[in-house]
Design an enzyme around this catalytic site. Structure first.
Site, PDB file in Angstrom:
ATOM      1  N   CYS A   1      40.361  16.253  -9.829  1.00  0.00           N
ATOM      2  CA  CYS A   1      40.758  16.081  -8.429  1.00  0.00           C
ATOM      3  C   CYS A   1      42.271  16.210  -8.262  1.00  0.00           C
ATOM      4  CB  CYS A   1      40.287  14.732  -7.903  1.00  0.00           C
ATOM      5  SG  CYS A   1      38.501  14.546  -7.820  1.00  0.00           S
TER       6      CYS A   1
ATOM      7  N   CYS B   1      31.911  20.320  -8.396  1.00  0.00           N
ATOM      8  CA  CYS B   1      31.715  18.987  -7.813  1.00  0.00           C
ATOM      9  C   CYS B   1      31.546  19.034  -6.296  1.00  0.00           C
ATOM     10  CB  CYS B   1      32.872  18.062  -8.186  1.00  0.00           C
ATOM     11  SG  CYS B   1      34.442  18.514  -7.428  1.00  0.00           S
TER      12      CYS B   1
END
Length: 153
Positions: free
Chosen positions: A111, A36
């Site tokens: 995350c 990402c």
């Protein structure tokens, strides 16, 4: 595909309390996700508690290059870790971060893993620099992260 964030995520994203590079940190941890592109960096100032109560996170800040979730996770992690003894900060789990944010979309859950890894790397850096004992699970995760980082570059 639309991604919806909780009010808490948006608040941490738009008004982060702990954002900024720390001068002369006692510990620094940096991790990234090559898929990402998010990069999280955590900085620690360590305080000493009297009477062998151990070291604690006196101050913490972050710099994150990433999406809304990555920035919110970094700020929420700082909320959870500040003031904690090092051994207790190492017990923070990614689901605690996610819960403190009121949830994350499944596609952004990674995350929270980056947040925990950045904190662990900062603690590892502090302990290593100060020649303090490093717990085995922290040594193992540090080696894994180094190997992953090396493989991705």
């Amino acid at each position: 595909m639309a991604i919806f964030y909780s009010k808490k995520v948006l608040k941490h994203f738009t008004e982060p309390r702990y954002y900024g590079k720390m001068k002369n940190p006692d510990g620094r941890g940096k991790v990234g996700n090559p898929v990402c592109g998010d990069v999280l960096e955590i900085y620690l100032k360590i305080g000493k508690k009297p009477k062998k109560q151990g070291d604690y996170i006196k101050d913490i800040s972050f710099q994150t290059l990433g999406c809304c979730a990555a920035i919110a996770v970094s700020d929420a992690l700082c909320d959870l870790a500040k003031g904690k003894a090092i051994e207790n900060a190492l017990k923070i789990k990614n689901n605690e971060i996610v819960n403190s944010l009121g949830g994350l979309p499944a596609i952004k859950y990674h995350c929270s893993l980056l947040g925990v890894d950045a904190l662990w790397e900062a603690i590892y850096d502090y302990l290593n620099k100060n020649k303090k004992p490093i717990p085995e699970n922290l040594k193992l995760r540090h080696r894994q992260l180094k190997k992953e980082n090396h493989r991705n570059h």
